[in-house]
Enzyme design. Structure first.
Site, PDB file in Angstrom:
ATOM      1  N   GLN A   1       0.835  -1.196   0.000  1.00 37.22           N
ATOM      2  CA  GLN A   1       0.000   0.000   0.000  1.00 37.22           C
ATOM      3  C   GLN A   1       0.871   1.247   0.000  1.00 37.22           C
ATOM      4  O   GLN A   1       1.822   1.349   0.763  1.00 37.22           O
ATOM      5  CB  GLN A   1      -0.928   0.032   1.205  1.00 37.22           C
TER       6      GLN A   1
ATOM      7  N   ASP B   1      -6.369  -0.997  -7.379  1.00 39.08           N
ATOM      8  CA  ASP B   1      -7.302  -0.303  -6.470  1.00 39.08           C
ATOM      9  C   ASP B   1      -6.950   1.170  -6.315  1.00 39.08           C
ATOM     10  O   ASP B   1      -6.808   1.688  -5.202  1.00 39.08           O
ATOM     11  CB  ASP B   1      -7.343  -0.972  -5.103  1.00 39.08           C
TER      12      ASP B   1
ATOM     13  N   ARG C   1     -13.222  -3.759  -8.766  1.00 42.64           N
ATOM     14  CA  ARG C   1     -13.423  -5.068  -8.159  1.00 42.64           C
ATOM     15  C   ARG C   1     -14.188  -4.842  -6.858  1.00 42.64           C
ATOM     16  O   ARG C   1     -13.962  -3.866  -6.145  1.00 42.64           O
ATOM     17  CB  ARG C   1     -12.110  -5.812  -7.949  1.00 42.64           C
TER      18      ARG C   1
END
Length: 133
Positions: free
Chosen positions: A16, A60, A120
């Site tokens: 991340q 994402d 997603r």
């Protein structure tokens, strides 16, 4: 805003590299750009509004459980060859039908390099709308 964290292990917390975290209500971003590799914009909660912005990432790029509006924004996706699913623009979290959350993109542009998904689901009721693109 840019996060230049080194690339780690895909789909883990080691990878991340959030460029922006929003956890407040009625925040507005005008002509702002966000750059990162994985989890670029964290829409934690609230109702952020984006106008004429730019978001770039691979996996994402925009994620969370907030209720964001993206008006006339650009989303640039770069595929990540380290994983089977090379990336996704959104990963919206909505756990039940009563959650008042989702992502809305009005006008704007979605483009990039390689094969990525529009989004997603991060819950059974995840909601993302692309309109007038």
């Amino acid at each position: 805003m840019q996060n230049k964290a080194p690339t780690g292990v895909a789909y883990t917390s080691q990878n991340q590299s959030v460029a922006a975290f929003v956890g407040a209500d009625m925040v507005a971003f005008y002509h702002c750009a966000f750059f990162s590799i994985h989890n670029t914009f964290f829409d934690y909660k609230g109702r952020p509004y984006h106008d004429n912005g730019y978001i770039q990432g691979s996996i994402d790029s925009i994620f969370g459980r907030g209720r964001s509006m993206f008006h006339d924004c650009e989303n640039f996706a770069i595929d990540d060859k380290r994983v089977t699913i090379h990336g996704s623009i959104t990963a919206q979290t909505r756990k039940n039908r009563l959650d008042n959350s989702g992502l809305v993109f009005v006008k704007g542009k979605v483009y990039g390099i390689g094969d990525v998904y529009f989004g997603r689901a991060k819950g059974a009721y995840s909601t993302v709308v692309f309109a007038k693109m």
